[in-house]
Design a protein around this motif. Structure first.
Motif, mmCIF file in Angstrom:
data_model
loop_
_atom_site.group_PDB
_atom_site.id
_atom_site.type_symbol
_atom_site.label_atom_id
_atom_site.label_comp_id
_atom_site.label_asym_id
_atom_site.label_seq_id
_atom_site.Cartn_x
_atom_site.Cartn_y
_atom_site.Cartn_z
ATOM 1 N N SER A 168 57.978 98.028 123.968
ATOM 2 C CA SER A 168 56.791 98.227 123.135
ATOM 3 C C SER A 168 56.728 99.657 122.626
ATOM 4 N N ASP A 169 55.719 99.936 121.823
ATOM 5 C CA ASP A 169 55.596 101.266 121.234
ATOM 6 C C ASP A 169 55.157 102.330 122.235
ATOM 7 N N ASP A 170 54.911 101.951 123.495
ATOM 8 C CA ASP A 170 54.586 102.940 124.519
ATOM 9 C C ASP A 170 55.783 103.260 125.416
ATOM 10 N N GLY A 171 56.937 102.638 125.143
ATOM 11 C CA GLY A 171 58.150 102.908 125.902
ATOM 12 C C GLY A 171 58.355 102.006 127.107
ATOM 13 N N MET A 190 45.887 107.262 139.132
ATOM 14 C CA MET A 190 45.488 108.554 138.565
ATOM 15 C C MET A 190 45.817 109.696 139.527
ATOM 16 N N ALA A 191 45.634 109.482 140.827
ATOM 17 C CA ALA A 191 45.975 110.513 141.815
ATOM 18 C C ALA A 191 47.480 110.757 141.829
ATOM 19 N N ASP A 192 48.266 109.685 141.726
ATOM 20 C CA ASP A 192 49.720 109.815 141.670
ATOM 21 C C ASP A 192 50.132 110.581 140.416
ATOM 22 N N ARG A 193 49.516 110.262 139.315
ATOM 23 C CA ARG A 193 49.790 110.933 138.038
ATOM 24 C C ARG A 193 49.485 112.427 138.136
ATOM 25 N N ALA A 194 48.349 112.758 138.707
ATOM 26 C CA ALA A 194 47.973 114.170 138.841
ATOM 27 C C ALA A 194 48.915 114.907 139.784
ATOM 28 N N MET A 195 49.259 114.257 140.904
ATOM 29 C CA MET A 195 50.153 114.881 141.882
ATOM 30 C C MET A 195 51.518 115.197 141.268
ATOM 31 N N LYS A 196 51.967 114.359 140.358
ATOM 32 C CA LYS A 196 53.279 114.534 139.741
ATOM 33 C C LYS A 196 53.227 115.405 138.488
ATOM 34 N N GLY A 197 52.057 115.937 138.158
ATOM 35 C CA GLY A 197 51.939 116.826 137.013
ATOM 36 C C GLY A 197 52.045 116.135 135.675
ATOM 37 N N ARG A 198 51.668 114.853 135.617
ATOM 38 C CA ARG A 198 51.761 114.103 134.370
ATOM 39 C C ARG A 198 50.455 114.079 133.605
ATOM 40 N N SER A 254 55.358 112.458 123.618
ATOM 41 C CA SER A 254 54.365 111.645 122.923
ATOM 42 C C SER A 254 54.743 110.179 123.103
ATOM 43 N N ARG A 255 53.836 109.305 122.781
ATOM 44 C CA ARG A 255 54.067 107.864 122.873
ATOM 45 C C ARG A 255 55.299 107.465 122.051
ATOM 46 N N ALA A 256 55.400 107.988 120.834
ATOM 47 C CA ALA A 256 56.532 107.658 119.951
ATOM 48 C C ALA A 256 57.846 108.198 120.514
ATOM 49 N N GLU A 257 57.813 109.422 121.054
ATOM 50 C CA GLU A 257 59.033 109.997 121.632
ATOM 51 C C GLU A 257 59.469 109.216 122.872
ATOM 52 N N ARG A 258 58.520 108.826 123.707
ATOM 53 C CA ARG A 258 58.847 108.054 124.911
ATOM 54 C C ARG A 258 59.456 106.706 124.521
ATOM 55 N N SER A 259 58.894 106.064 123.505
ATOM 56 C CA SER A 259 59.431 104.798 123.041
ATOM 57 C C SER A 259 60.852 104.972 122.503
ATOM 58 N N ALA A 260 61.071 106.016 121.728
ATOM 59 C CA ALA A 260 62.409 106.281 121.179
ATOM 60 C C ALA A 260 63.423 106.528 122.297
ATOM 61 N N ARG A 261 63.023 107.302 123.316
ATOM 62 C CA ARG A 261 63.932 107.571 124.442
ATOM 63 C C ARG A 261 64.209 106.291 125.232
ATOM 64 N N SER A 262 63.190 105.462 125.432
ATOM 65 C CA SER A 262 63.398 104.195 126.145
ATOM 66 C C SER A 262 64.364 103.311 125.367
ATOM 67 N N ARG A 263 64.186 103.246 124.045
ATOM 68 C CA ARG A 263 65.081 102.425 123.214
ATOM 69 C C ARG A 263 66.503 102.986 123.229
ATOM 70 N N GLN A 264 66.624 104.303 123.216
ATOM 71 C CA GLN A 264 67.948 104.922 123.276
ATOM 72 C C GLN A 264 68.631 104.598 124.608
ATOM 73 N N LEU A 265 67.880 104.699 125.701
ATOM 74 C CA LEU A 265 68.433 104.372 127.011
ATOM 75 C C LEU A 265 68.868 102.907 127.051
ATOM 76 N N ARG A 266 68.027 102.019 126.553
ATOM 77 C CA ARG A 266 68.372 100.593 126.536
ATOM 78 C C ARG A 266 69.671 100.356 125.766
ATOM 79 N N GLU A 267 69.794 100.974 124.582
ATOM 80 C CA GLU A 267 71.000 100.764 123.773
ATOM 81 C C GLU A 267 72.247 101.327 124.448
ATOM 82 N N PRO A 324 61.445 117.453 128.607
ATOM 83 C CA PRO A 324 60.520 116.460 129.156
ATOM 84 C C PRO A 324 61.235 115.253 129.749
ATOM 85 N N THR A 325 60.654 114.699 130.786
ATOM 86 C CA THR A 325 61.147 113.457 131.347
ATOM 87 C C THR A 325 60.574 112.303 130.511
ATOM 88 N N LEU A 326 60.948 111.095 130.830
ATOM 89 C CA LEU A 326 60.421 109.949 130.082
ATOM 90 C C LEU A 326 58.908 109.892 130.155
#
Length: 160
Positions: free
Chosen positions: A30-33, A99-107, A120-133, A157-159
């Protein structure tokens, strides 16, 4: 949840070489990766997040996980490694636990975060699609997975 749906789901999963490796989704993204899996319904079909469907396969179906959140231990949007073993990458939890896990991991941005790295959402989606391919083309290549999932250097940045 039909056995044929579960079989079809896992036909789109590439499991890493180690017991504690990610199981990466090779199907629709999806468009959120995150991965998307389509289930037939009486009126057509509906999309389910791939990681949630994976959790449902080990916890008794989609109804059993309704109202709960999926916590990604590995922080990889395409990972669907859900099991009852200690090696699982997906856990069920509440929204506040997520949310606590997200905060603990600095996300999430905060006054105390030394560095907030987020695509960004678009960058994460692009990276996920690149990894899949890359996975579809090369199979599991640890160097490619590491680069696309974890970034090239500490400031990249990480995914998530």
């Amino acid at each position: 949840m039909q056995a044929s749906d579960v079989e079809r789901f896992y036909s789109h999963v590439l499991k890493g070489p180690e017991p504690d490796s990610c199981w990466l989704w090779l199907g629709a993204i999806s468009d959120d990766g995150y991965g998307r899996f389509w289930l037939p319904t009486a009126n057509g079909q509906r999309a389910v997040a791939a990681h949630r469907f994976s959790l449902a396969t080990v916890h008794g179906g989609l109804g059993a996980i309704e109202g709960l959140t999926a916590l990604h231990w590995c922080d990889v949007p395409l990972c669907v490694h859900a099991s009852l073993e200690p090696s699982t990458h997906l856990l069920l939890g509440s929204r506040s636990e997520n949310m606590a896990d997200r905060a603990m991991k600095g996300r999430m941005p905060s006054a105390t975060a030394a560095r907030w790295r987020r695509l960004s959402r678009a960058e994460r989606s692009a990276r996920s699609r690149q990894l899949r391919e890359e996975l579809k083309t090369r199979g599991w290549d640890e160097d490619v997975v590491r680069e696309l999932v974890h970034g090239i250097d500490p400031d990249h940045p990480t995914l998530f």
